[in-house]
Motif scaffolding. Structure first.
Motif, PDB file in Angstrom:
ATOM      1  N   ASN A  19      -6.626  14.575  -0.544  1.00 30.09           N
ATOM      2  CA  ASN A  19      -7.221  14.177   0.720  1.00 30.09           C
ATOM      3  C   ASN A  19      -6.595  15.076   1.783  1.00 30.09           C
ATOM      4  O   ASN A  19      -5.369  15.026   1.951  1.00 30.09           O
ATOM      5  CB  ASN A  19      -6.876  12.695   0.991  1.00 30.09           C
ATOM      6  N   ASP A  40       2.074  12.323  -4.172  1.00 27.57           N
ATOM      7  CA  ASP A  40       1.219  11.193  -3.795  1.00 27.57           C
ATOM      8  C   ASP A  40       0.047  11.154  -4.763  1.00 27.57           C
ATOM      9  O   ASP A  40      -0.761  12.087  -4.827  1.00 27.57           O
ATOM     10  CB  ASP A  40       0.738  11.405  -2.351  1.00 27.57           C
ATOM     11  N   LEU A  84       5.151   6.228   2.440  1.00 23.75           N
ATOM     12  CA  LEU A  84       5.233   7.443   3.257  1.00 23.75           C
ATOM     13  C   LEU A  84       6.198   7.211   4.425  1.00 23.75           C
ATOM     14  O   LEU A  84       7.060   8.033   4.722  1.00 23.75           O
ATOM     15  CB  LEU A  84       3.844   7.802   3.805  1.00 23.75           C
ATOM     16  N   SER A 137      -1.233   3.556  -6.205  1.00 23.67           N
ATOM     17  CA  SER A 137      -1.845   2.510  -5.390  1.00 23.67           C
ATOM     18  C   SER A 137      -2.950   1.793  -6.153  1.00 23.67           C
ATOM     19  O   SER A 137      -3.660   2.411  -6.950  1.00 23.67           O
ATOM     20  CB  SER A 137      -2.446   3.172  -4.147  1.00 23.67           C
ATOM     21  N   SER A 157      -5.221   0.471  -4.318  1.00 26.43           N
ATOM     22  CA  SER A 157      -6.249   0.418  -3.270  1.00 26.43           C
ATOM     23  C   SER A 157      -7.573   1.017  -3.708  1.00 26.43           C
ATOM     24  O   SER A 157      -8.635   0.479  -3.421  1.00 26.43           O
ATOM     25  CB  SER A 157      -5.775   1.170  -2.027  1.00 26.43           C
ATOM     26  N   LYS A 158      -7.530   2.143  -4.366  1.00 25.11           N
ATOM     27  CA  LYS A 158      -8.790   2.833  -4.670  1.00 25.11           C
ATOM     28  C   LYS A 158      -9.434   2.286  -5.933  1.00 25.11           C
ATOM     29  O   LYS A 158     -10.630   2.453  -6.127  1.00 25.11           O
ATOM     30  CB  LYS A 158      -8.568   4.349  -4.845  1.00 25.11           C
ATOM     31  N   TYR A 187      -2.759  15.327   4.244  1.00 26.71           N
ATOM     32  CA  TYR A 187      -3.264  13.961   4.487  1.00 26.71           C
ATOM     33  C   TYR A 187      -2.830  13.480   5.878  1.00 26.71           C
ATOM     34  O   TYR A 187      -1.639  13.465   6.205  1.00 26.71           O
ATOM     35  CB  TYR A 187      -2.725  13.040   3.389  1.00 26.71           C
ATOM     36  N   ILE A 200      -0.407  16.323  -2.874  1.00 29.40           N
ATOM     37  CA  ILE A 200      -1.325  15.423  -3.592  1.00 29.40           C
ATOM     38  C   ILE A 200      -2.011  16.255  -4.680  1.00 29.40           C
ATOM     39  O   ILE A 200      -3.084  16.830  -4.445  1.00 29.40           O
ATOM     40  CB  ILE A 200      -2.385  14.836  -2.617  1.00 29.40           C
ATOM     41  N   TYR A 234       5.644  17.404   0.470  1.00 29.03           N
ATOM     42  CA  TYR A 234       4.683  16.334   0.243  1.00 29.03           C
ATOM     43  C   TYR A 234       3.372  16.951  -0.246  1.00 29.03           C
ATOM     44  O   TYR A 234       2.775  17.787   0.449  1.00 29.03           O
ATOM     45  CB  TYR A 234       4.440  15.566   1.548  1.00 29.03           C
ATOM     46  N   ALA A 264      -2.569   8.893  -5.029  1.00 25.78           N
ATOM     47  CA  ALA A 264      -3.533   7.861  -4.611  1.00 25.78           C
ATOM     48  C   ALA A 264      -4.829   7.917  -5.424  1.00 25.78           C
ATOM     49  O   ALA A 264      -5.527   6.913  -5.564  1.00 25.78           O
ATOM     50  CB  ALA A 264      -3.835   8.002  -3.120  1.00 25.78           C
ATOM     51  N   PHE A 265      -5.163   9.111  -5.962  1.00 25.16           N
ATOM     52  CA  PHE A 265      -6.481   9.274  -6.604  1.00 25.16           C
ATOM     53  C   PHE A 265      -6.409   9.614  -8.086  1.00 25.16           C
ATOM     54  O   PHE A 265      -7.430   9.948  -8.689  1.00 25.16           O
ATOM     55  CB  PHE A 265      -7.275  10.378  -5.881  1.00 25.16           C
ATOM     56  N   GLY A 285       0.870  -1.174   0.000  1.00 26.02           N
ATOM     57  CA  GLY A 285       0.000   0.000   0.000  1.00 26.02           C
ATOM     58  C   GLY A 285       0.905   1.221   0.000  1.00 26.02           C
ATOM     59  O   GLY A 285       2.010   1.189   0.569  1.00 26.02           O
ATOM     60  N   SER A 286       0.453   2.306  -0.624  1.00 24.72           N
ATOM     61  CA  SER A 286       1.343   3.477  -0.721  1.00 24.72           C
ATOM     62  C   SER A 286       1.612   4.080   0.652  1.00 24.72           C
ATOM     63  O   SER A 286       2.552   4.860   0.815  1.00 24.72           O
ATOM     64  CB  SER A 286       0.771   4.507  -1.689  1.00 24.72           C
ATOM     65  N   GLN A 287       0.826   3.691   1.654  1.00 25.26           N
ATOM     66  CA  GLN A 287       1.092   4.161   3.016  1.00 25.26           C
ATOM     67  C   GLN A 287       2.504   3.775   3.462  1.00 25.26           C
ATOM     68  O   GLN A 287       3.173   4.532   4.156  1.00 25.26           O
ATOM     69  CB  GLN A 287       0.039   3.572   3.966  1.00 25.26           C
ATOM     70  N   ARG A 310      -3.391  -4.664  -0.361  1.00 26.11           N
ATOM     71  CA  ARG A 310      -2.257  -3.903   0.183  1.00 26.11           C
ATOM     72  C   ARG A 310      -1.093  -3.823  -0.806  1.00 26.11           C
ATOM     73  O   ARG A 310       0.050  -4.161  -0.468  1.00 26.11           O
ATOM     74  CB  ARG A 310      -1.752  -4.484   1.534  1.00 26.11           C
TER      75      ARG A 310
HETATM   76  C1  PLP Z   1      -3.604  10.534  -0.056  1.00 29.58           C
HETATM   77  C2  PLP Z   1      -3.409   9.133   0.364  1.00 29.58           C
HETATM   78  N1  PLP Z   1      -2.199   8.582   0.236  1.00 29.58           N
HETATM   79  C3  PLP Z   1      -1.965   7.318   0.593  1.00 29.58           C
HETATM   80  C4  PLP Z   1      -2.967   6.531   1.119  1.00 29.58           C
HETATM   81  C5  PLP Z   1      -2.640   5.127   1.514  1.00 29.58           C
HETATM   82  O1  PLP Z   1      -3.331   4.223   0.728  1.00 29.58           O
HETATM   83  P1  PLP Z   1      -2.824   2.741   0.443  1.00 29.58           P
HETATM   84  O2  PLP Z   1      -1.789   2.414   1.481  1.00 29.58           O
HETATM   85  O3  PLP Z   1      -4.028   1.894   0.586  1.00 29.58           O
HETATM   86  O4  PLP Z   1      -2.242   2.764  -0.928  1.00 29.58           O
HETATM   87  C6  PLP Z   1      -4.250   7.055   1.278  1.00 29.58           C
HETATM   88  C7  PLP Z   1      -5.332   6.251   1.867  1.00 29.58           C
HETATM   89  O5  PLP Z   1      -6.449   6.656   1.991  1.00 29.58           O
HETATM   90  C8  PLP Z   1      -4.477   8.393   0.897  1.00 29.58           C
HETATM   91  O6  PLP Z   1      -5.670   8.959   1.028  1.00 29.58           O
END
Ligand code: PLP
Length: 399
Positions: free
Chosen positions: A182, A210, A112, A239, A241-242, A133, A177, A175, A212-213, A107-109, A249
């Motif tokens: 978010n 980042d 970070l 990611s 994830s979305k 975020y 987005i 950092y 993510a979206f 997961g991109s988390q 993950r």
């Molecule tokens: C802006 C942003 N970055 C990273 C993440 C982490 O997402 P994931 O670890 O599922 O890729 C999220 C999760 O909501 C997010 O909103």
């Protein structure tokens, strides 16, 4: 110090004392209240996960790879998946990215956490959008940086402010987005992306972009990343994830090679590698299905929910309440008049059966009293209508 009869004294590292208090426990508590409609979380809609497609991909992994799918693997990640990600940078954005520049993460988390781990020493300056975020604030905080928030204008981060703070604070990275941020839901203009690249160029400040979206624009049209203008200075995370499923993950980071080499060592020390089985399932899934049409449909659906929510905000909430106008992603932000406090709306919302996310934890300074984040991806249209009626009652009672 030795333990007492009551048990040992648990000693934690100094970073545990400087972490911001977590709001998530409180959120989980309220989200579990029966009957509550929650706009507070940040989940994609599980009904849009392609269960059948993922099931078929899983079976194919067992059929084609057998026990090899259950073995240890290399830290950088499953090569065919990295090739798919690299290819998609080209097909979606026209960018030439090599699979060698891509590292798979949990997961991109995780990117970070590890990026802050390899780049920051205690006391170093990190720039972050204001608001920023929460997950990034929490991840970076473990490394004791000094946060400097960068305020936005209508097009993205304020360029004069950014240029000045880079000069005065010598930050290790900024950092941001750019796509459907978010928590605000805002998207940087193309012009601002170029300006940010120009400002950073010639400095030692990196950009952590980042994304993510980035695949969830309501109109299905991708926006060009800042990375395009400054590849040697930008780390860009993405990611699945979305757009596929967060439970797998799997995310990735594309970074300049020296940064990637350090990142790879940190990742190896942290967990050896990401889940190989998930990586193989995703590879099969992305190869067998044409996911682009499904992802575009997801973006369209979230767009409809977002428009419904903004229409209801305008119809039902006082004129003094403002809102952002997202063109993608999963969140929008309300701005409140001076007479209201976001924590009060949160508390009263719970009593009315609707959960919202107060802005406070998204600010590394003392902001957030007049902002609220609303999630529109996890609720059906019926839930959005019912939840907004409840929220309207909260605002009426406070008027
Ligand atoms: C802006 C942003 N970055 C990273 C993440 C982490 O997402 P994931 O670890 O599922 O890729 C999220 C999760 O909501 C997010 O909103």
């Amino acid at each position: 110090m030795t333990g007492t009869n009551a048990g040992p004294v648990y000693r934690f590292s100094s970073c545990m004392h400087i972490l911001p208090p977590s709001f998530l426990d409180e959120l989980f508590r309220v989200s579990a209240v029966p009957g509550i409609i929650s706009f507070a979380g940040g989940l994609p809609d599980a009904s849009l996960f392609d269960l059948q497609g993922i099931r078929q991909a899983t079976e194919a992994v067992f059929d084609e790879h057998g026990r090899a799918a259950l073995q240890y693997t290399t830290t950088d990640g499953y090569r065919p998946l990295r090739e798919i990600i690299a290819r998609r940078y080209y097909t979606r954005l026209g960018l030439l990215v090599s699979a060698d520049e891509i590292q798979i993460v949990n997961g991109s988390q995780q990117a970070l956490d590890l990026m802050a781990k390899i780049l920051t020493s205690p006391g170093d300056s990190i720039l972050i959008e204001r608001p920023g975020y929460l997950g990034a604030i929490e991840a970076f905080s473990f490394y004791s940086p000094v946060f400097s928030p960068v305020p936005p204008d209508d097009e993205g981060p304020d360029p004069d402010y950014l240029a000045n703070i880079i000069r005065t604070e010598d930050p290790v990275f900024f950092y941001g987005i750019p796509n459907s941020q978010n928590p605000s839901g805002c998207t940087w203009s193309d012009m601002r992306r170029r300006e940010v690249a120009d400002i950073l160029s010639g400095t030692d400040c990196l950009l952590y972009e980042d994304d993510a979206f980035g695949e969830l624009f309501f109109d299905g049209k991708p926006r060009q990343p800042v990375m395009k203008h400054l590849p040697d200075q930008v780390m860009m995370s993405g990611s699945f994830s979305k757009v596929v499923a967060p439970g797998l993950r799997i995310g990735w980071i594309r970074a300049p090679r020296p940064v990637l080499a350090a990142f790879n060592r940190a990742k190896q020390a942290a967990d050896l590698h990401s889940n190989l089985f998930s990586q193989m399932v995703l590879t099969e899934y992305m190869t067998r299905n044409n996911p682009d049409e499904k992802i575009r449909a997801m973006g369209r659906e979230y767009g409809e929910r977002c428009r419904l929510m903004t229409d209801l905000i305008e119809d039902m909430l006082p004129d003094t309440v403002g809102h952002t106008n997202p063109v993608g992603g999963m969140f929008l932000m309300l701005t409140l008049p001076d007479s209201m406090h976001s924590m009060e709306i949160f508390e009263k919302g719970i009593q009315e059966g609707v959960a919202v996310m107060p802005g406070v934890p998204f600010y590394v300074d003392d902001g957030g009293c007049r902002t609220i984040r609303l999630n529109f991806s996890a609720s059906s249209k019926e839930q959005i209508e019912a939840g907004m009626s409840r929220l309207a009652r909260v605002f009426r009672d406070m008027a």
